[in-house]
Design an enzyme around this catalytic site. Sequence first.
Site, PDB file in Angstrom:
ATOM      1  N   ASP A  53       0.485  -1.245  -0.107  1.00  0.00           N
ATOM      2  CA  ASP A  53      -0.217  -0.207   0.248  1.00  0.00           C
ATOM      3  C   ASP A  53       1.156   1.330   0.098  1.00  0.00           C
ATOM      4  O   ASP A  53       1.640   1.058   0.368  1.00  0.00           O
ATOM      5  CB  ASP A  53      -0.869  -0.028   0.995  1.00  0.00           C
ATOM      6  CG  ASP A  53      -1.880   1.057   0.665  1.00  0.00           C
ATOM      7  OD1 ASP A  53      -2.452   1.372  -0.115  1.00  0.00           O
ATOM      8  OD2 ASP A  53      -2.673   0.972   1.709  1.00  0.00           O
TER       9      ASP A  53
ATOM     10  N   HIS B  18       2.106   3.227  -8.954  1.00  0.00           N
ATOM     11  CA  HIS B  18       1.740   1.845  -9.034  1.00  0.00           C
ATOM     12  C   HIS B  18       3.107   1.187  -9.428  1.00  0.00           C
ATOM     13  O   HIS B  18       3.247   0.114  -9.878  1.00  0.00           O
ATOM     14  CB  HIS B  18       0.724   1.570 -10.109  1.00  0.00           C
ATOM     15  CG  HIS B  18      -0.575   1.432  -8.933  1.00  0.00           C
ATOM     16  ND1 HIS B  18      -0.554   1.942  -7.990  1.00  0.00           N
ATOM     17  CD2 HIS B  18      -1.712   2.580  -9.510  1.00  0.00           C
ATOM     18  CE1 HIS B  18      -1.935   2.133  -7.486  1.00  0.00           C
ATOM     19  NE2 HIS B  18      -2.826   2.849  -8.573  1.00  0.00           N
TER      20      HIS B  18
ATOM     21  N   ARG C 221      -0.204   7.815  -2.673  1.00  0.00           N
ATOM     22  CA  ARG C 221       0.348   8.956  -2.396  1.00  0.00           C
ATOM     23  C   ARG C 221       2.326   8.793  -2.343  1.00  0.00           C
ATOM     24  O   ARG C 221       2.660  10.366  -2.344  1.00  0.00           O
ATOM     25  CB  ARG C 221       0.486   8.488  -0.573  1.00  0.00           C
ATOM     26  CG  ARG C 221      -1.259   8.988   0.096  1.00  0.00           C
ATOM     27  CD  ARG C 221      -0.989   7.754   1.478  1.00  0.00           C
ATOM     28  NE  ARG C 221      -1.353   6.958   1.319  1.00  0.00           N
ATOM     29  CZ  ARG C 221      -1.366   5.669   2.001  1.00  0.00           C
ATOM     30  NH1 ARG C 221      -1.473   5.737   3.719  1.00  0.00           N
ATOM     31  NH2 ARG C 221      -1.596   4.713   1.470  1.00  0.00           N
TER      32      ARG C 221
ATOM     33  N   ARG D 189      -1.132   8.700 -10.171  1.00  0.00           N
ATOM     34  CA  ARG D 189      -0.915   7.626  -9.466  1.00  0.00           C
ATOM     35  C   ARG D 189      -0.604   6.382  -9.966  1.00  0.00           C
ATOM     36  O   ARG D 189      -0.069   5.288  -9.196  1.00  0.00           O
ATOM     37  CB  ARG D 189      -2.587   7.210  -8.756  1.00  0.00           C
ATOM     38  CG  ARG D 189      -3.043   8.585  -8.134  1.00  0.00           C
ATOM     39  CD  ARG D 189      -4.943   7.874  -7.977  1.00  0.00           C
ATOM     40  NE  ARG D 189      -4.505   6.699  -7.384  1.00  0.00           N
ATOM     41  CZ  ARG D 189      -4.676   6.344  -5.513  1.00  0.00           C
ATOM     42  NH1 ARG D 189      -3.698   7.494  -4.776  1.00  0.00           N
ATOM     43  NH2 ARG D 189      -4.676   5.537  -5.065  1.00  0.00           N
TER      44      ARG D 189
ATOM     45  N   ASN E 193     -11.210  -2.676  -5.028  1.00  0.00           N
ATOM     46  CA  ASN E 193     -10.215  -1.805  -5.847  1.00  0.00           C
ATOM     47  C   ASN E 193     -10.844  -1.183  -6.967  1.00  0.00           C
ATOM     48  O   ASN E 193     -10.423  -0.530  -7.906  1.00  0.00           O
ATOM     49  CB  ASN E 193      -8.777  -2.394  -6.004  1.00  0.00           C
ATOM     50  CG  ASN E 193      -8.000  -1.908  -4.298  1.00  0.00           C
ATOM     51  OD1 ASN E 193      -7.440  -2.704  -4.745  1.00  0.00           O
ATOM     52  ND2 ASN E 193      -8.548  -0.995  -4.115  1.00  0.00           N
TER      53      ASN E 193
ATOM     54  N   ILE F 133      -7.350  -3.992   7.959  1.00  0.00           N
ATOM     55  CA  ILE F 133      -6.448  -5.162   7.430  1.00  0.00           C
ATOM     56  C   ILE F 133      -7.196  -4.860   6.104  1.00  0.00           C
ATOM     57  O   ILE F 133      -6.535  -5.874   4.789  1.00  0.00           O
ATOM     58  CB  ILE F 133      -6.927  -6.143   7.746  1.00  0.00           C
ATOM     59  CG1 ILE F 133      -6.753  -7.755   7.737  1.00  0.00           C
ATOM     60  CG2 ILE F 133      -8.772  -6.244   8.766  1.00  0.00           C
ATOM     61  CD1 ILE F 133      -5.293  -8.165   8.170  1.00  0.00           C
TER      62      ILE F 133
HETATM   63  C1  IPE Z   1      -5.410  -3.159   0.372  1.00  0.00           C
HETATM   64  O1  IPE Z   1      -4.907  -0.975  -0.154  1.00  0.00           O
HETATM   65  C2  IPE Z   1      -5.615  -2.986  -1.198  1.00  0.00           C
HETATM   66  C3  IPE Z   1      -4.200  -3.413  -1.901  1.00  0.00           C
HETATM   67  C4  IPE Z   1      -2.751  -2.793  -1.487  1.00  0.00           C
HETATM   68  C5  IPE Z   1      -4.088  -3.601  -2.516  1.00  0.00           C
HETATM   69  P1  IPE Z   1      -6.501  -0.255  -0.323  1.00  0.00           P
HETATM   70  O2  IPE Z   1      -5.497   0.977  -0.600  1.00  0.00           O
HETATM   71  O3  IPE Z   1      -7.157  -0.397  -1.237  1.00  0.00           O
HETATM   72  O4  IPE Z   1      -7.199  -0.272   1.422  1.00  0.00           O
HETATM   73  P2  IPE Z   1      -8.094   1.238   2.087  1.00  0.00           P
HETATM   74  O5  IPE Z   1      -8.752   1.119   1.353  1.00  0.00           O
HETATM   75  O6  IPE Z   1      -6.795   2.113   2.432  1.00  0.00           O
HETATM   76  O7  IPE Z   1      -8.476   0.101   3.367  1.00  0.00           O
HETATM   77  C1  IPE Z   2      -1.446   0.109  -3.511  1.00  0.00           C
HETATM   78  O1  IPE Z   2      -1.523   1.405  -3.306  1.00  0.00           O
HETATM   79  C2  IPE Z   2      -1.647  -0.257  -4.668  1.00  0.00           C
HETATM   80  C3  IPE Z   2      -3.921  -0.960  -4.880  1.00  0.00           C
HETATM   81  C4  IPE Z   2      -4.183  -0.593  -3.973  1.00  0.00           C
HETATM   82  C5  IPE Z   2      -3.932  -1.459  -6.624  1.00  0.00           C
HETATM   83  P1  IPE Z   2      -2.608   2.813  -3.457  1.00  0.00           P
HETATM   84  O2  IPE Z   2      -3.133   2.954  -4.639  1.00  0.00           O
HETATM   85  O3  IPE Z   2      -3.712   2.220  -2.522  1.00  0.00           O
HETATM   86  O4  IPE Z   2      -2.235   4.246  -2.596  1.00  0.00           O
HETATM   87  P2  IPE Z   2      -2.488   4.605  -1.609  1.00  0.00           P
HETATM   88  O5  IPE Z   2      -2.867   4.066  -0.480  1.00  0.00           O
HETATM   89  O6  IPE Z   2      -3.865   6.069  -2.665  1.00  0.00           O
HETATM   90  O7  IPE Z   2      -1.155   5.867  -0.747  1.00  0.00           O
HETATM   91 MG    MG Z   3      -3.897   2.611  -0.015  1.00  0.00          MG
END
Ligand code: IPE
Ligand code: IPE
Ligand code: MG
Length: 245
Positions: free
Chosen positions: A25, A42, A29, A38, A73, A200
């Site tokens: 995660d 990734h 950000r 974004r 997601n 989680i």
């Molecule tokens: C959890 O992260 C899923 C993955 C890292 C793939 P999210 O960014 O989706 O989780 P929340 O929305 O902050 O709980």
């Molecule tokens: C995790 O990073 C990757 C996926 C959920 C696919 P995020 O995209 O959730 O990154 P933040 O939480 O927005 O920073």
């Molecule tokens: Mg996230």
Amino acid sequence: MGFFKKKHTPPEHRVLPKHIGIIMDGNGRWAKKRRLPRSAGHNAGGKVFRKISRYCSDIGIKYLTVYAFSTENWKRPKEEIDALMKLFKDYLEEALRDFKDDSIVVRFIGDKTPFSDELKALMIENEEGSKDRDGMVLNIAMNYGSRDEIVRAVKNICKGVKNEEFDIDSIDEDLVSDNLYTAGQPDPDLIIRPSGEYRISNFLLWQSAYTEFVIMNKLWPDFKEKDLDEAIDIFNSRNRRFGGV
Ligand code: IPE
Ligand code: IPE
Ligand code: MG
């Protein structure tokens, strides 16, 4: 973190978790901080996934489960989903094949149904092509949600009862575990969540009943091998009781 540093376990006394889970995660950000889209986060996260997977295999971890895409997601903007699907395709075509040098067994956990036929075929090809290797098992959680996984298990078990394969009284914890995507694998000993979130997010709910959690204030694209070492040190400083004394 300073507190844990003092308790650093010498490598020879270190207990390696058999199974590590990582919630990858913080990509968004990381990109935002750099005024990048974004998708750039990734892409950077994908490179770290490759590096850390190899590192886990090198140090002798037997099972690694990485959370790449959750059942929730799909709520993200179409542009971001499209970029993620493109990234998955690139990885399935190239990076995962590289894992053959490390003898890594690649498995996907989650419901493959919503992915394109091309992605589904690549996922199956990677699973089939790596299943006879003898190295670390790498579970990649894609369209994975633990509630969805448990619902699926309940349905399978109900079918078993209906077809008289077993009766209701014989349903036990092992049977539930055997109907999850992680069937036959040990439960995770350690789950690491970078990005500082204390939740989680629907990852391995059943399997993590006695897992040690380590939350790290680092965004996934900034995660280094030494951060994994630090998480293993923290794991070593914990006293796991499993309900005993
Ligand atoms: C959890 O992260 C899923 C993955 C890292 C793939 P999210 O960014 O989706 O989780 P929340 O929305 O902050 O709980
Ligand atoms: C995790 O990073 C990757 C996926 C959920 C696919 P995020 O995209 O959730 O990154 P933040 O939480 O927005 O920073
Ligand atoms: Mg996230």
